[in-house]
Scaffold this active site. Structure first.
Site, PDB file in Angstrom:
ATOM      1  N   LYS A  48       4.056   4.688  -0.188  1.00  0.00           N
ATOM      2  CA  LYS A  48       3.143   5.519  -0.980  1.00  0.00           C
ATOM      3  C   LYS A  48       1.746   4.931  -1.084  1.00  0.00           C
ATOM      4  O   LYS A  48       0.749   5.630  -0.877  1.00  0.00           O
ATOM      5  CB  LYS A  48       3.703   5.715  -2.392  1.00  0.00           C
ATOM      6  CG  LYS A  48       4.944   6.572  -2.464  1.00  0.00           C
ATOM      7  CD  LYS A  48       5.377   6.810  -3.906  1.00  0.00           C
ATOM      8  CE  LYS A  48       5.863   5.557  -4.595  1.00  0.00           C
ATOM      9  NZ  LYS A  48       7.160   5.071  -4.061  1.00  0.00           N
ATOM     10  N   THR A  49       1.671   3.648  -1.414  1.00  0.00           N
ATOM     11  CA  THR A  49       0.356   3.045  -1.623  1.00  0.00           C
ATOM     12  C   THR A  49      -0.459   3.048  -0.336  1.00  0.00           C
ATOM     13  O   THR A  49      -1.644   3.392  -0.331  1.00  0.00           O
ATOM     14  CB  THR A  49       0.513   1.608  -2.151  1.00  0.00           C
ATOM     15  OG1 THR A  49       1.159   1.650  -3.423  1.00  0.00           O
ATOM     16  CG2 THR A  49      -0.842   0.929  -2.289  1.00  0.00           C
ATOM     17  N   GLU A  55      -0.871   8.726  -6.065  1.00  0.00           N
ATOM     18  CA  GLU A  55       0.526   8.429  -5.781  1.00  0.00           C
ATOM     19  C   GLU A  55       1.427   9.204  -6.732  1.00  0.00           C
ATOM     20  O   GLU A  55       1.032   9.522  -7.857  1.00  0.00           O
ATOM     21  CB  GLU A  55       0.810   6.938  -5.950  1.00  0.00           C
ATOM     22  CG  GLU A  55       0.275   6.073  -4.844  1.00  0.00           C
ATOM     23  CD  GLU A  55       0.792   4.649  -4.928  1.00  0.00           C
ATOM     24  OE1 GLU A  55       1.969   4.467  -5.321  1.00  0.00           O
ATOM     25  OE2 GLU A  55       0.037   3.725  -4.610  1.00  0.00           O
TER      26      GLU A  55
END
Length: 460
Positions: free
Chosen positions: A122-123, A166
């Site tokens: 995600k990051t 996110e």
């Protein structure tokens, strides 16, 4: 539920304002003219930055920090009903929101919102999309779960309708979000202290997919097993992606001497350009393909996409090169799940090295116990493993396991493995045994990065 309206700024108090996500939301509200107060256990770089922007912060969480005039109070999952500020808020009947609920409320104030979800990546993917949006001059507001160098932090306040964030699945927090564009990177068994099993996790992602509106778009990894089940009942448009399949996929993948990939993007059967990455690993090629699918939807052109990916050199704690000591290189990585460990160590294999050392700190007793065999198998990709104590995070040691249990399991795979109960012992062992040309990777979601920091201060 309390509605946050950017046209009517109010007084918002954060219990636990020093966290990376909470501080980011506070920053956004400060930029929108809200009055922001908050509390945290101790001073940090993030709290000092917020004070410089106009926030009032209390150190120590006390009932007297709560003012009856506050319009809404936000709290994190780590705050429980016995917290003195939480208790005072309930006594005063103040409106309260979880961090995830506030993120959803903030997102509702942007016409073009992008939420990046998935159990891994995600990051990095949020950061890649952000870099492309910046190069395209789209002036986005960004909320990312790591420190992104190009914005000098985890948050950027823009002045356009575009919001990139996110979307974390833990405790179903992403179900508070209703984005216009969403990405599902993968679905894996994780956070089993909250979810019952993989099917429970898949069910939550199924609900998340249903949150997108009819004029929205969901980008989903076609490699997810039975991904069609996830998107059934979704009313939005669907875009698939993958390394070798999907509406967007990669072709002619190559790696340089540092393991960084380049590839040709195939968009719905047509060559859409060649892209070069400055982060290693096949998993990052997949993340890049997802980011390019999202970039097309937000209106970025080929030039911005190429320059954005070229500009992305990683976020903190994602295969981050910290430096060299005694001739060996120190890398730090946030990997704390077997899938992530496997991806990182596979990438390390393509990085110049003589020997790969993995200093691993397991994260939570629940995850370690549930995935013990998977951890052991993934860690065998290192030449030698050094284990630190389990980082408890939100849990208590009541499952009858330890890092020594994991050591015994790894040893069965005939991989050299050691367990030391203190960081100092780990540092001494590495300094005595690592040699010129070796790659030493500190790995985990806890505080194991401190080992690398200390190693760089020493020499044998």
């Amino acid at each position: 539920m309390y509605q946050v309206n950017f046209n009517h700024p109010v007084w918002v108090h954060f219990i636990g304002i020093g966290g990376i996500s909470m501080s980011g939301l506070a920053h956004i509200l400060l930029g929108a003219g809200f009055r922001v107060t908050g509390s945290d256990n101790k001073e940090s770089e993030l709290t000092c930055r917020l004070i410089g922007e106009g926030a009032e912060i209390f150190y120590g969480q006390k009932a007297e920090n709560i003012d009856p005039a506050m319009d809404v109070v936000v709290y994190t999952a780590a705050v429980h009903p016995d917290n003195p500020e939480y208790k005072r808020c309930t006594e005063l009947n103040l409106p309260m929101l979880t961090r995830a609920q506030l993120l959803g409320e903030v997102m509702n104030n942007y016409d073009a919102s992008v939420a990046v979800s998935g159990t891994h990546g995600k990051t990095t993917t949020t950061s890649m999309i952000s870099e492309i949006a910046l190069k395209a001059d789209l002036d986005p507001t960004i909320s990312v779960g790591g420190m992104l160098r190009s914005i000098d932090g985890n948050i950027r306040v823009g002045h356009s309708p575009l919001f990139i964030a996110e979307a974390c699945e833990y405790s179903n927090s992403f179900l508070s979000l209703y984005p216009k564009i969403a990405v599902i990177l993968d679905i894996d068994a994780d956070h089993l202290d909250f979810f019952k099993d993989l099917n429970d996790i898949r069910h939550s992602f199924h609900i998340f997919a249903q949150h997108l509106p009819a004029d929205g778009t969901l980008i989903i990894n076609a490699s997810i097993e039975k991904y069609q089940e996830i998107i059934s009942d979704a009313v939005c448009s669907i875009v698939t992606y993958g390394l070798d399949r999907g509406d967007y996929h990669a072709s002619d993948i190559r790696f340089d001497t540092y393991g960084c990939g380049s590839f040709t993007l195939i968009r719905r059967g047509k060559n859409a350009g060649r892209f070069t990455l400055r982060v290693p690993g096949i998993h990052n090629v997949s993340n890049a393909v997802a980011s390019l699918a999202a970039a097309d939807l937000i209106g970025a052109d080929l030039k911005a996409e190429t320059e954005g990916l070229d500009n992305f050199t990683g976020t903190d704690r994602r295969f981050e090169r910290k430096g060299e000591v005694n001739g060996f290189t120190v890398i730090d990585d946030y990997a704390h799940h077997p899938t992530e460990i496997r991806a990182t160590l596979t990438a390390a294999r393509n990085y110049p090295h003589e020997k790969i050392w993995c200093i691993f700190q397991p994260h939570t007793y629940t995850r370690t116990k549930a995935l013990m065999d998977e951890f052991a198998d993934a860690l065998t990709l290192a030449d030698e493993v050094v284990l630190a104590d389990i980082y408890a995070a939100r849990e208590k040691d009541n499952l009858g396991i330890s890092s020594d249990t994991l050591r015994e399991r790894i040893a069965r795979n005939n991989t050299p493995v050691h367990y030391f109960p203190s960081f100092g012992q780990i540092e001494d062992y590495i300094l005595q045994n690592a040699h010129t040309g070796d790659l030493v990777i500190t790995m985990g979601a806890g505080d194991v990065y401190k080992v690398g920091d200390e190693l760089l201060k020493k020499s044998r």
